[in-house]
Structures are given as C-alpha cells and as structure tokens.
Design a protein around this motif. Sequence first.
Motif, PDB file in Angstrom:
ATOM      1  N   LEU A  95       0.804  -1.220   0.000  1.00  0.00           N
ATOM      2  CA  LEU A  95       0.000   0.000   0.000  1.00  0.00           C
ATOM      3  C   LEU A  95       0.837   1.271   0.000  1.00  0.00           C
ATOM      4  O   LEU A  95       0.274   2.369  -0.065  1.00  0.00           O
ATOM      5  CB  LEU A  95      -0.934   0.010   1.215  1.00  0.00           C
ATOM      6  N   ASP A  96       2.158   1.149   0.057  1.00  0.00           N
ATOM      7  CA  ASP A  96       2.998   2.343  -0.031  1.00  0.00           C
ATOM      8  C   ASP A  96       2.736   3.071  -1.344  1.00  0.00           C
ATOM      9  O   ASP A  96       2.523   2.441  -2.395  1.00  0.00           O
ATOM     10  CB  ASP A  96       4.480   1.968   0.062  1.00  0.00           C
ATOM     11  N   ALA A  97       2.794   4.391  -1.295  1.00  0.00           N
ATOM     12  CA  ALA A  97       2.439   5.201  -2.465  1.00  0.00           C
ATOM     13  C   ALA A  97       3.357   4.953  -3.660  1.00  0.00           C
ATOM     14  O   ALA A  97       2.973   5.211  -4.802  1.00  0.00           O
ATOM     15  CB  ALA A  97       2.441   6.682  -2.088  1.00  0.00           C
ATOM     16  N   HIS A  98       4.578   4.454  -3.413  1.00  0.00           N
ATOM     17  CA  HIS A  98       5.539   4.263  -4.504  1.00  0.00           C
ATOM     18  C   HIS A  98       5.444   2.884  -5.144  1.00  0.00           C
ATOM     19  O   HIS A  98       6.169   2.589  -6.093  1.00  0.00           O
ATOM     20  CB  HIS A  98       6.971   4.472  -3.987  1.00  0.00           C
ATOM     21  N   THR A  99       4.547   2.020  -4.652  1.00  0.00           N
ATOM     22  CA  THR A  99       4.498   0.657  -5.163  1.00  0.00           C
ATOM     23  C   THR A  99       3.601   0.545  -6.391  1.00  0.00           C
ATOM     24  O   THR A  99       2.850   1.460  -6.729  1.00  0.00           O
ATOM     25  CB  THR A  99       4.005  -0.323  -4.084  1.00  0.00           C
ATOM     26  N   LEU A 100       3.673  -0.609  -7.051  1.00  0.00           N
ATOM     27  CA  LEU A 100       2.969  -0.822  -8.308  1.00  0.00           C
ATOM     28  C   LEU A 100       1.451  -0.821  -8.137  1.00  0.00           C
ATOM     29  O   LEU A 100       0.719  -0.220  -8.921  1.00  0.00           O
ATOM     30  CB  LEU A 100       3.410  -2.158  -8.913  1.00  0.00           C
ATOM     31  N   VAL A 101       0.978  -1.504  -7.107  1.00  0.00           N
ATOM     32  CA  VAL A 101      -0.466  -1.669  -6.911  1.00  0.00           C
ATOM     33  C   VAL A 101      -1.019  -0.422  -6.246  1.00  0.00           C
ATOM     34  O   VAL A 101      -0.570  -0.032  -5.164  1.00  0.00           O
ATOM     35  CB  VAL A 101      -0.747  -2.913  -6.055  1.00  0.00           C
ATOM     36  N   ASP A 102      -1.995   0.222  -6.885  1.00  0.00           N
ATOM     37  CA  ASP A 102      -2.523   1.470  -6.329  1.00  0.00           C
ATOM     38  C   ASP A 102      -3.973   1.353  -5.882  1.00  0.00           C
ATOM     39  O   ASP A 102      -4.626   2.366  -5.587  1.00  0.00           O
ATOM     40  CB  ASP A 102      -2.393   2.613  -7.342  1.00  0.00           C
ATOM     41  N   ALA A 103      -4.511   0.124  -5.824  1.00  0.00           N
ATOM     42  CA  ALA A 103      -5.882  -0.068  -5.383  1.00  0.00           C
ATOM     43  C   ALA A 103      -6.032  -1.484  -4.832  1.00  0.00           C
ATOM     44  O   ALA A 103      -5.228  -2.369  -5.125  1.00  0.00           O
ATOM     45  CB  ALA A 103      -6.861   0.158  -6.537  1.00  0.00           C
ATOM     46  N   VAL A 104      -7.075  -1.690  -4.027  1.00  0.00           N
ATOM     47  CA  VAL A 104      -7.302  -2.996  -3.401  1.00  0.00           C
ATOM     48  C   VAL A 104      -8.689  -3.498  -3.773  1.00  0.00           C
ATOM     49  O   VAL A 104      -9.562  -2.745  -4.215  1.00  0.00           O
ATOM     50  CB  VAL A 104      -7.167  -2.925  -1.867  1.00  0.00           C
ATOM     51  N   ASP A 105      -8.877  -4.804  -3.568  1.00  0.00           N
ATOM     52  CA  ASP A 105     -10.158  -5.431  -3.862  1.00  0.00           C
ATOM     53  C   ASP A 105     -11.032  -5.571  -2.622  1.00  0.00           C
ATOM     54  O   ASP A 105     -12.259  -5.615  -2.731  1.00  0.00           O
ATOM     55  CB  ASP A 105      -9.919  -6.803  -4.490  1.00  0.00           C
ATOM     56  N   ALA A 106     -10.426  -5.652  -1.447  1.00  0.00           N
ATOM     57  CA  ALA A 106     -11.160  -5.749  -0.188  1.00  0.00           C
ATOM     58  C   ALA A 106     -10.183  -5.503   0.941  1.00  0.00           C
ATOM     59  O   ALA A 106      -8.956  -5.547   0.749  1.00  0.00           O
ATOM     60  CB  ALA A 106     -11.825  -7.119  -0.037  1.00  0.00           C
ATOM     61  N   VAL A 107     -10.713  -5.244   2.131  1.00  0.00           N
ATOM     62  CA  VAL A 107      -9.922  -5.179   3.354  1.00  0.00           C
ATOM     63  C   VAL A 107     -10.569  -6.129   4.349  1.00  0.00           C
ATOM     64  O   VAL A 107     -11.805  -6.175   4.472  1.00  0.00           O
ATOM     65  CB  VAL A 107      -9.868  -3.752   3.935  1.00  0.00           C
ATOM     66  N   VAL A 108      -9.737  -6.905   5.057  1.00  0.00           N
ATOM     67  CA  VAL A 108     -10.246  -7.888   6.009  1.00  0.00           C
ATOM     68  C   VAL A 108      -9.718  -7.565   7.404  1.00  0.00           C
ATOM     69  O   VAL A 108      -8.518  -7.348   7.596  1.00  0.00           O
ATOM     70  CB  VAL A 108      -9.823  -9.319   5.614  1.00  0.00           C
ATOM     71  N   LEU A 109     -10.617  -7.541   8.371  1.00  0.00           N
ATOM     72  CA  LEU A 109     -10.282  -7.434   9.786  1.00  0.00           C
ATOM     73  C   LEU A 109     -10.674  -8.744  10.449  1.00  0.00           C
ATOM     74  O   LEU A 109     -11.748  -9.295  10.157  1.00  0.00           O
ATOM     75  CB  LEU A 109     -11.030  -6.271  10.440  1.00  0.00           C
ATOM     76  N   SER A 110      -9.826  -9.250  11.352  1.00  0.00           N
ATOM     77  CA  SER A 110     -10.092 -10.569  11.916  1.00  0.00           C
ATOM     78  C   SER A 110      -9.624 -10.671  13.348  1.00  0.00           C
ATOM     79  O   SER A 110      -8.649 -10.040  13.763  1.00  0.00           O
ATOM     80  CB  SER A 110      -9.396 -11.651  11.075  1.00  0.00           C
ATOM     81  N   GLY A 111     -10.334 -11.494  14.112  1.00  0.00           N
ATOM     82  CA  GLY A 111      -9.810 -11.968  15.375  1.00  0.00           C
ATOM     83  C   GLY A 111      -8.812 -13.082  15.119  1.00  0.00           C
ATOM     84  O   GLY A 111      -8.457 -13.381  13.978  1.00  0.00           O
ATOM     85  N   GLY A 112      -8.332 -13.703  16.197  1.00  0.00           N
ATOM     86  CA  GLY A 112      -7.506 -14.896  16.040  1.00  0.00           C
ATOM     87  C   GLY A 112      -6.023 -14.700  16.034  1.00  0.00           C
ATOM     88  O   GLY A 112      -5.280 -15.646  15.763  1.00  0.00           O
ATOM     89  N   SER A 113      -5.539 -13.471  16.288  1.00  0.00           N
ATOM     90  CA  SER A 113      -4.110 -13.209  16.232  1.00  0.00           C
ATOM     91  C   SER A 113      -3.567 -13.696  14.880  1.00  0.00           C
ATOM     92  O   SER A 113      -4.232 -13.546  13.861  1.00  0.00           O
ATOM     93  CB  SER A 113      -3.400 -13.870  17.420  1.00  0.00           C
ATOM     94  N   SER A 114      -2.390 -14.300  14.846  1.00  0.00           N
ATOM     95  CA  SER A 114      -1.776 -14.655  13.565  1.00  0.00           C
ATOM     96  C   SER A 114      -2.606 -15.674  12.787  1.00  0.00           C
ATOM     97  O   SER A 114      -2.562 -15.711  11.557  1.00  0.00           O
ATOM     98  CB  SER A 114      -0.362 -15.194  13.789  1.00  0.00           C
ATOM     99  N   TYR A 115      -3.388 -16.497  13.490  1.00  0.00           N
ATOM    100  CA  TYR A 115      -4.275 -17.431  12.783  1.00  0.00           C
ATOM    101  C   TYR A 115      -5.273 -16.674  11.906  1.00  0.00           C
ATOM    102  O   TYR A 115      -5.670 -17.136  10.834  1.00  0.00           O
ATOM    103  CB  TYR A 115      -5.052 -18.292  13.775  1.00  0.00           C
ATOM    104  N   GLY A 116      -5.700 -15.501  12.382  1.00  0.00           N
ATOM    105  CA  GLY A 116      -6.729 -14.745  11.692  1.00  0.00           C
ATOM    106  C   GLY A 116      -6.306 -14.194  10.350  1.00  0.00           C
ATOM    107  O   GLY A 116      -7.168 -13.829   9.532  1.00  0.00           O
ATOM    108  N   LEU A 117      -5.012 -14.122  10.090  1.00  0.00           N
ATOM    109  CA  LEU A 117      -4.566 -13.640   8.790  1.00  0.00           C
ATOM    110  C   LEU A 117      -5.032 -14.549   7.657  1.00  0.00           C
ATOM    111  O   LEU A 117      -5.125 -14.130   6.508  1.00  0.00           O
ATOM    112  CB  LEU A 117      -3.041 -13.507   8.770  1.00  0.00           C
TER     113      LEU A 117
END
Length: 323
Positions: free
Chosen positions: A49-71
């Motif tokens: 998501l840094d402004a200098h990177t190739l990808v300038d848009a996303v398809d979704a954002v996910v928020l989760s419980g579960g600590s590292s499992y939640g990723l």
Amino acid sequence: MTDVSGIAVGQAEAAGAKTGVTVILPDSRAVCAVDVRGGGPGTRETDALDAHTLVDAVDAVVLSGGSSYGLAAADGVAAELGASGRGFALFDMPGVPRSPVVPSAILYDLANGGDKAWGASPPYRDLGRDALAAVSSGPVALGRAGAGFGAMAGTHPGGTGSASLVTGEGYTVGALVCVNAFGSVTMPGLDDVYWAWPHEIDGEFGGGRPPAGWQASPADWGAAKVNPGVRENTTIAVVATDAALTPAQARRLAIMAQDGLARAIRPVHTPFDGDVVFALSTSARPLPESGAELALAALGSACADTLARAVARGVHAARTQAV
C-alpha cells in the motif's frame, strides 16, 4: 461505513470460539492506504500500500480476530474474489488468474475463554468466505459482531463500531472499528461517560457527560487492562470516503484518522496494542481543483471524529449484549 456509497460490509462469527471476521468490500477496486501505530501489529499486504508501489488499489480489506491465525481469513476472501475474476493484472492473459489484493489486520482474542481447540484447522479461512458471502450495503451490526465478536475494551466488553458523517463540503466519510484495546474507552470513575463524548451525535452512545469541573489524573487510566499480555490487545479500523484521493492522500487520511483512536481510548498506541487504520477512497467525487489540500485536511479531521464515535458506539453496544 456503508453510508459511503460503493462500500459494503460482511461479518461472520464462530460463536463457540468467540471470534469473528469482518470484510469491507468496495464495489470496484479502491485506493487504499494504511497507518500502523501500535507496538504489536499483525498485518498482511500492508507493504503493497505504499504510495511508490505498483499496486494502487485494493479489492477488499479484512479485519479478523484470532491473532496470527486470523490472517488466513484474507486467504478465503482472496480465493473467492479471484474465482469471480476480481483482482490486479498487468495484462489480461488467457488461463492466468488475476491476483486479488486483500490487505488485512488482526486482533488478539485467543485468551477470551472461547473454544480454540481447532488443532491444525483454524476456522478463519472459512470465516473469511462466510463474511464475504454476507456482504451488504445495509446497516453494520454493532457490538458483538464480526472481528470484534470476542474483543475486550479495557475491562469492558469490546466490539465492532461504525459511524458516518457528511462534511460541510458534501463528502461522506465512514468508519468501522473493532475495539480490543488495552486502554479504557470510559473516563476514570465515570463508567457511563466515554472519552469520545464531545463528538457524540444524538445520544448514540448513551449521552453521558462528565460533571462540571471534572479533571482526569494523569496516572489514572480508569478501566484499562491492568495486566496486559503480549499481543493481547489491538484496535483495528477502516475509514472510507467518496472523495477521490491519490495513494499519498489516502495515507494522510489514515494518519489523521488515527487521532480518532486517541480521542476515544486512553492510553492508546501502546507497546501492547497493534493499532492499525486503513483508509479507502471510492473516488466518486473529485477534490476541488483549488484548495485540494485544505479539503483533505477537513476530510482527515472528519474521519478522526467519526472513528472516535465508532469506537464508543461499538463498546456501548457490546456492553448491552451477552458475551
């Protein structure tokens, strides 16, 4: 959050495990940025998501419980979006699938008393799919819902909060937050008065006010968690607007929106928290050609106020619900 046209939200929970997932889905790929302030964050694809990177848009954002499992919740979302043809591609090539860009952040709810005996099969990939299948442009369920289902806000039940605002210039801003903070959302000795009270609209979180002359002691954190453990906290949020922003402008919006957490939680951004705020732009309405940066400043301030309200609304709703 869903008052921002073009933004839908889906939530799913595993009640027995006291955990859940929230998906924020724009109608089409949206500009996105992130600001990380907590000392113990857990994230996915935030470097992209840094402004200098190739990808300038996303398809979704996910928020989760579960600590590292939640990723893993974002895996389920990305798989479903890719199967439907959504995602990033430099070129369209037969037989080559697009790559959905799905940044995510997690909070720690592993020690909240739910059944976490999932062995080698944590539920988060499936929860991500379920939350995506549940996306709607209708009202967001508050309190014990989605990624905030098993959260704690200091010593109070935490939860999912959402709020929106239309600015004087006619832009819409929305906020969605899952509050699992080490700090307190209520003022010391005033259990029904939220730190965010100056920003409340129409009694949306109880209407409590501090008495005249009340002052907080610098050493009194009120209903904060007194024994924080490593990675046992975190407030994760998304703010969105219909204003058309560049990736760099979206990053400034995320930075300013973080102040909403500081207005609603004390202390915040501690070594024990993994506080993360994403900013989304649906690009429906351009900023003015003259005074764009002033308009961006106003948007950032509005997002901070709206996020502060969302924090208090989420906890206020959770406190009235059974855990």
